[in-house]
Design an enzyme around this catalytic site. Structure first.
Site, PDB file in Angstrom:
ATOM      1  N   HIS A 177       6.159 -31.131  11.060  1.00  0.00           N
ATOM      2  CA  HIS A 177       5.821 -29.771  10.597  1.00  0.00           C
ATOM      3  C   HIS A 177       4.701 -29.811   9.570  1.00  0.00           C
ATOM      4  CE1 HIS A 177       9.131 -28.415  12.954  1.00  0.00           C
ATOM      5  NE2 HIS A 177       9.955 -29.230  12.314  1.00  0.00           N
ATOM      6  N   CYS A 189       3.451  -3.089   3.940  1.00  0.00           N
ATOM      7  CA  CYS A 189       2.657  -1.906   4.285  1.00  0.00           C
ATOM      8  C   CYS A 189       3.462  -1.141   5.330  1.00  0.00           C
ATOM      9  CB  CYS A 189       1.249  -2.278   4.731  1.00  0.00           C
ATOM     10  SG  CYS A 189       1.101  -3.392   6.131  1.00  0.00           S
ATOM     11  N   THR A 234       3.383  -1.371   8.656  1.00  0.00           N
ATOM     12  CA  THR A 234       3.847  -2.283   9.708  1.00  0.00           C
ATOM     13  C   THR A 234       3.983  -3.735   9.242  1.00  0.00           C
ATOM     14  OG1 THR A 234       1.575  -2.751  10.343  1.00  0.00           O
ATOM     15  CG2 THR A 234       2.674  -0.911  11.487  1.00  0.00           C
ATOM     16  N   ASP A 275       0.860  -1.181   0.000  1.00  0.00           N
ATOM     17  CA  ASP A 275       0.000   0.000   0.000  1.00  0.00           C
ATOM     18  C   ASP A 275       0.901   1.237   0.000  1.00  0.00           C
ATOM     19  OD1 ASP A 275       0.915   0.272   2.574  1.00  0.00           O
ATOM     20  OD2 ASP A 275      -1.057   0.245   3.537  1.00  0.00           O
ATOM     21  N   HIS A 300       8.978 -24.328   8.914  1.00  0.00           N
ATOM     22  CA  HIS A 300       8.059 -24.947   9.883  1.00  0.00           C
ATOM     23  C   HIS A 300       6.587 -24.689   9.576  1.00  0.00           C
ATOM     24  CE1 HIS A 300      10.944 -25.699  13.527  1.00  0.00           C
ATOM     25  NE2 HIS A 300      11.381 -26.236  12.403  1.00  0.00           N
TER      26      HIS A 300
HETATM   27  C1  RB5 Z   1      -1.340   2.931   6.544  1.00  0.00           C
HETATM   28  O1  RB5 Z   1      -1.272   4.133   7.218  1.00  0.00           O
HETATM   29  C2  RB5 Z   1      -1.055   1.769   7.475  1.00  0.00           C
HETATM   30  O2  RB5 Z   1      -2.096   1.621   8.375  1.00  0.00           O
HETATM   31  C3  RB5 Z   1      -0.825   0.514   6.697  1.00  0.00           C
HETATM   32  O3  RB5 Z   1       0.222   0.686   5.807  1.00  0.00           O
HETATM   33  C4  RB5 Z   1      -0.453  -0.717   7.531  1.00  0.00           C
HETATM   34  O4  RB5 Z   1       0.605  -0.426   8.376  1.00  0.00           O
HETATM   35  C5  RB5 Z   1      -1.549  -1.404   8.214  1.00  0.00           C
HETATM   36  O5  RB5 Z   1      -1.366  -2.396   8.905  1.00  0.00           O
END
Ligand code: RB5
Length: 151
Positions: free
Chosen positions: A135, A67, A69, A8, A100
């Site tokens: 596994h 993304c 995180t 994203d 695994h």
């Molecule tokens: C976007 O701001 C952020 O929420 C997205 O990239 C991601 O980290 C969501 O988990």
């Protein structure tokens, strides 16, 4: 091997670095991700899904999602039957989720790691081989859970 990649707006820069890494290694990929200049605030599930579908339908072998995180992308991906997406920011976990957990995707966050660690994570993931025995048995139990709740 062909890799499905997607991102994203929170993962554009790391995606660019990932594509350079894959190009340098001669690894094929398809980019299903968001690129600069698109809609201002895209939703990560919309970008996770095409990459997941590419794996489920056999177009690609493995997938990499980015993304901010890595969390949202991995949660969305793991809702797709047949997808096992590891959320990982270290090489040990990246290797072990392939061995695994038979992960066919990994997700990480551009706001968490830099390019160097990202490249090492990708290398660890794509070079690992899923293990048989106990596994495989555990992965089959995950598949059974997936089937039970897929009605
Ligand atoms: C976007 O701001 C952020 O929420 C997205 O990239 C991601 O980290 C969501 O988990």
């Amino acid at each position: 091997m062909k890799i499905a990649i997607s991102n994203d707006h929170g993962g554009i820069n790391l995606k660019i670095a990932l594509k350079k890494y894959l190009d340098d290694k001669g690894i094929e990929y398809i980019d299903y991700g968001y690129n600069a200049g698109g809609e201002p605030n895209p939703d990560y599930p919309d970008y996770a899904m095409p990459a997941c579908e590419a794996i489920v339908n056999g177009t690609c072998d493995l997938g990499i999602l980015i993304c901010g995180t890595g969390i949202g992308m991995s949660i969305a991906a793991n809702k797709v039957p047949g997808i096992r997406c590891g959320h990982t920011h270290d090489t040990f976990s990246a290797r072990m989720t392939r061995i695994h957990n038979h992960a066919n995707m990994i997700a990480f966050g551009e706001r968490v790691i830099g390019e160097g660690v990202m490249c090492d994570i990708v290398e660890a993931f794509i070079n690992a081989t899923p293990a048989d025995g106990r596994h495989l048995r555990r992965v089959e139990k995950i598949t059974a859970i997936e089937q039970k709740y897929s009605k």
